[in-house]
Design an enzyme around this catalytic site. Structure first.
Site, short mmCIF file in Angstrom:
data_model
loop_
_atom_site.label_atom_id
_atom_site.label_comp_id
_atom_site.label_asym_id
_atom_site.label_seq_id
_atom_site.Cartn_x
_atom_site.Cartn_y
_atom_site.Cartn_z
N GLY A 194 4.87 20.50 115.02
CA GLY A 194 5.06 21.67 114.17
C GLY A 194 6.29 22.50 114.45
O GLY A 194 7.27 22.03 115.02
N SER A 195 6.22 23.75 114.04
CA SER A 195 7.36 24.64 113.90
C SER A 195 8.15 24.87 115.18
O SER A 195 7.61 24.85 116.28
CB SER A 195 6.87 25.99 113.40
OG SER A 195 7.87 26.97 113.55
N ALA A 196 9.44 25.15 115.00
CA ALA A 196 10.30 25.54 116.11
C ALA A 196 9.94 26.95 116.58
O ALA A 196 10.50 27.43 117.56
CB ALA A 196 11.76 25.46 115.69
N GLY A 197 9.01 27.62 115.91
CA GLY A 197 8.52 28.92 116.37
C GLY A 197 7.48 28.79 117.48
O GLY A 197 6.95 29.79 117.96
#
Lengths: 421, 138
Positions: free
Chosen positions: B64-67
């Site tokens: 998933g996200s780079a966050g």
């Protein structure tokens, strides 16, 4: 890991506590990924400091307090409130004021206070072979795939890279990882940014965190379309780079990826992405959003043209989100007045999924943030749609930019129609 | 006293122990976790309903996200963070950056007998510098 004399000096603390901490963290990152050494970076797109996450603005303040300074050009990523007018979008005073503290910390560190997910439209344009660090996955994919710069999908460490001018050599900083892993054949012929975000979303779903080489698009997409393509992939998958032969440096038009896993994207796949994100009722939307990622000047011109002489329907809000820099350019070009006259709101520094609408954030309870109840948000971007679903957790409607404006003006959803091919 | 130990690759330094919480599905730190409670809310995770706080989280992979880094750091801010992470494969740089910030030790690719001998609930001590995993008691 081989350190330069200067790396070692920073690590020893000769340049202060902030640089020491940054270098120590970068060395640990490099060792984790077997980086042989560090590279010089030319630019960093760094964390804004986000007021909707407890202790997060304080983290960037502490870094500034320790004496950190950006030693390469640095831009700041999207934030949690419009720092010029948080009241206008209904954010609590406490939230707006906390977000302003992050802006002050960045001014001290010498970052350009851009607060945008599209710093390239605000003038930060790294070039071929430049190593950079970026906290925003959309910036990473644009830099790698359109500009030919070199970036991983970073987190907070983009700040450390900006403070030291250094980054460990691993991932997409190495030539061997800038090669295709999949061959994607596109038989659909998308037009406009909404359709390109949907194409990217379909590709990202298929390739995960691979490097897709994309064939079949019969014309060179515009810069806005290339941007849209990349953010779509970076949203559904972990794509950090795509290769469009003839557009992605240094791949010529004859670049190919024979023998790799094959994926075909037809009109049905693109239509499928639009369908997935049409979960709201036709007439029950309260917000129409344009500008994900943050609009370019060209997109502002297009929106102004679509909205000229028209009025947003009663009971509907229309938001256009962009960066401060692009808003200023648009204002000087005479584009803001007609947009505002139509009833649209031009919002900077944030967007629906980045502001207090999101219910998956974790603000300090003392801020008194309560996400409003929204019926449905109508968008023109697969990225915004994906995160509205996951973070605001309300239904979405997804159509093209032109039809999103049509919907905002008539108060009735106008879906994208399927194309042949 | 350690009953058994396994060698893995040390990725993020630090030493921590906790009861193993074992998953067969990749986890997204952004989206799959409720920050305030540390509970897994993502329905695609086989840990849905479990709480990661204080546990040694054993995962095939992160996704998933780079966050992801921000959510790992937020778990730390809310004291709902896992004690340590054990992964089959190298995580995304964003996850590693979050773990370094949150001071959560990470080791990767433990030797084969770990996967067959270790059980959920085992008390594991993870050393992110040496890459050593020890089972303290049952």
């Amino acid at each position: 890991m081989q350190l330069s004399e200067r790396d070692q000096t920073l690590l020893d603390g000769a340049a202060g506590e902030a640089a020491q901490q940054a270098m120590s963290a970068l060395v640990q990152l490099g060792e984790a990924y077997d980086a042989p050494d560090m590279v010089d970076i030319g630019y960093a797109h760094v964390h804004a400091g986000m007021a909707l996450y407890k202790g997060d603005v304080e983290l960037i303040e502490a870094t500034a307090q320790q004496g950190a300074r950006m030693v390469v050009p640095a831009s700041t990523n999207i934030a949690n409130a419009d720092m010029g007018d948080w009241q206008g979008i209904g954010a609590p005073e406490t939230l707006g004021r906390l977000q302003k503290r992050a802006e002050a910390a960045h001014r001290r560190m010498g970052s350009a206070t851009s607060f945008t997910c599209t710093p390239y439209w605000a003038g930060h344009w790294p070039t071929w072979n430049m190593h950079i660090a970026s906290i925003e996955s959309g910036v990473t994919v644009f830099a790698n795939s359109v500009l030919g710069a070199r970036s991983n999908r970073d987190g907070y460490f983009a700040v450390y890279a900006g403070m030291t001018g250094r980054y460990p050599r691993f991932g997409l900083h190495l030539d061997r990882n800038r090669q295709p892993t999949h061959r994607v054949t596109v038989s659909a012929q998308p037009r406009g940014t909404a359709e390109f975000t949907a194409l990217g979303y379909a590709v990202g779903t298929a390739v995960g965190s691979g490097v897709p080489l994309i064939q079949g698009i019969r014309r060179r997409p515009s810069l806005d379309e290339l941007d849209a393509l990349g953010v779509g992939m970076a949203t559904s998958g972990g794509v950090a780079m795509f290769i469009l032969p003839g557009a992605t440096p240094p791949f010529g038009e004859d670049a190919d990826a024979p023998g790799l896993p094959e994926i075909e994207i037809a009109e049905a796949e693109i239509a499928g992405v639009f369908d997935t994100f049409c979960t709201g009722g036709e007439a029950g939307f309260d917000l129409v959003h344009l500008g994900c990622p943050h609009a370019s000047f060209e997109e502002m011109k297009y929106y102004a043209e679509l909205l000229a002489g028209r009025r947003v329907a009663p009971g509907v809000e229309l938001w256009i989100t962009t960066s401060r820099a692009v808003r200023q350019t648009a204002r000087e070009a005479g584009l803001l007045a007609p947009l505002l006259a139509s009833g649209a709101r031009v919002v900077t520094d944030t967007c629906p999924i980045s502001c207090h609408f999101a219910c998956t954030c974790s603000p300090d309870p003392a801020l008194g943030v309560t996400p409003p109840t929204l019926r449905t948000i109508l968008v023109d971007s697969a990225k915004q749609a994906h995160y509205v679903r996951d973070m605001i957790q309300c239904p979405t409607l997804f159509t093209t930019s032109e039809l999103a404006v049509e919907s905002a003006v008539t108060g009735r959803f106008v879906p994208r129609s399927r194309r042949n091919g | 006293m350690a009953e058994t130990s396994w060698q893995a690759r040390g990725v993020v330094r630090g030493v921590a122990d906790g009861a193993a919480l074992v998953s067969q599905t990749a986890l997204s730190f952004l989206g799959d976790l409720d920050i305030r409670s540390g509970r897994v809310v993502g329905r695609s995770s086989d840990l849905c309903g479990e709480c990661v706080a204080g546990r040694v989280l054993v995962l095939p992979a992160s996704r998933g996200s780079a966050g992801a880094w921000r959510f790992l750091y937020q778990l730390k801010m809310h004291d709902t963070h896992p004690a340590a992470l054990i992964l089959r494969e190298m995580p995304d740089p964003s996850v590693t950056q979050g773990a370094i910030l949150a001071e959560v030790p990470v080791v990767v690719a433990p030797e084969g007998t770990f996967w067959t001998n270790m059980r959920g609930g085992d008390i594991l001590r993870v050393d992110g510098s040496s890459g050593r995993i020890e089972r303290c008691q049952r």
